[in-house]
Motif scaffolding. Sequence first.
Motif, PDB file in Angstrom:
ATOM      1  N   HIS A  58       0.842  -1.197   0.000  1.00 27.45           N
ATOM      2  CA  HIS A  58       0.000   0.000   0.000  1.00 27.45           C
ATOM      3  C   HIS A  58       0.883   1.256   0.000  1.00 27.45           C
ATOM      4  O   HIS A  58       1.844   1.338   0.776  1.00 27.45           O
ATOM      5  N   LYS A  65       0.478   4.025   1.320  1.00 29.64           N
ATOM      6  CA  LYS A  65       0.536   4.632   2.668  1.00 29.64           C
ATOM      7  C   LYS A  65       1.694   4.044   3.472  1.00 29.64           C
ATOM      8  O   LYS A  65       2.219   4.694   4.373  1.00 29.64           O
ATOM      9  N   GLY A 111       4.020   7.082  -0.082  1.00 31.52           N
ATOM     10  CA  GLY A 111       3.113   7.461  -1.162  1.00 31.52           C
ATOM     11  C   GLY A 111       3.381   6.759  -2.483  1.00 31.52           C
ATOM     12  O   GLY A 111       2.778   7.092  -3.499  1.00 31.52           O
ATOM     13  N   ASP A 116       1.810  12.076   2.128  1.00 35.38           N
ATOM     14  CA  ASP A 116       2.556  10.838   2.403  1.00 35.38           C
ATOM     15  C   ASP A 116       3.897  10.811   1.686  1.00 35.38           C
ATOM     16  O   ASP A 116       4.765  10.002   2.007  1.00 35.38           O
TER      17      ASP A 116
END
Lengths: 136, 136
Positions: free
Chosen positions: A120, A122, A126, B76
């Motif tokens: 992911h 996150k 990013g 992020d």
Amino acid sequence: MKIELSHIAIACPTIVTVAEKLRVLSLKIAENHEVPTEKVRAAMLPVRVSEHFRIELLEPTQPDSPISKFLTKRPDGGIHHVSFEVNGIEQWQSILIQNGFEILPPGIRKGARGKALFIHPKSMAGVLVELEEISN
Amino acid sequence: MKIELSHIAIACPTIVTVAEKLRVLSLKIAENHEVPTEKVRAAMLPVRVSEHFRIELLEPTQPDSPISKFLTKRPDGGIHHVSFEVNGIEQWQSILIQNGFEILPPGIRKGARGKALFIHPKSMAGVLVELEEISN
């Protein structure tokens, strides 16, 4: 005229947090420096690269393609993911989960050429990161 | 356990438009295929990679750093740019301009290790691309 890929730069709030995550993928900081003119601090992590390294261009074939969804947010396009070839993908998945990474459902899936999993964004500054294991 | 960078995937509205631009950078499509399960069409462009290839992490040192601005949009983090090492950077700049690419002002600038220029993301599928020439 020579042209060869030299680096990918990832913007992040703090180097230390991302470096800790990349260490789980066996990537380590080799060099740190500060560029006062650009108002940035930079860390360099050497990476082994496959001899078959390539840029992939992805274009949607249907309006409900994951790539169509990406283009809704970024109509010009952009980097969709970065992929590493590994062996022992099940073991990598365990290590990632143990280290608190979120793996996109359903976890290890059948890819075009073997098995793949996605971390992911996150969990990784990013950036959507794929690990793929190619079947022989 | 083996882990090596295998590809960077760029999402784009149409492969043909981006492939035409990448051809100006000497990158050519070697393979095309369709992945019906993912609803995408994919093109593979093999790329020569520097033996010093690295991932760079960039962290802002000031609130008015270009990286701070990037993080305002993407808290992020994310991929900030992709960089190619070249020789003859002035010649590359002419070729890019002749082919309608927008170069970020002021054009060729002094970098940390030589000269550099940046291609506007609008000119390259939403990806900020740097060309750098290292001084010996």
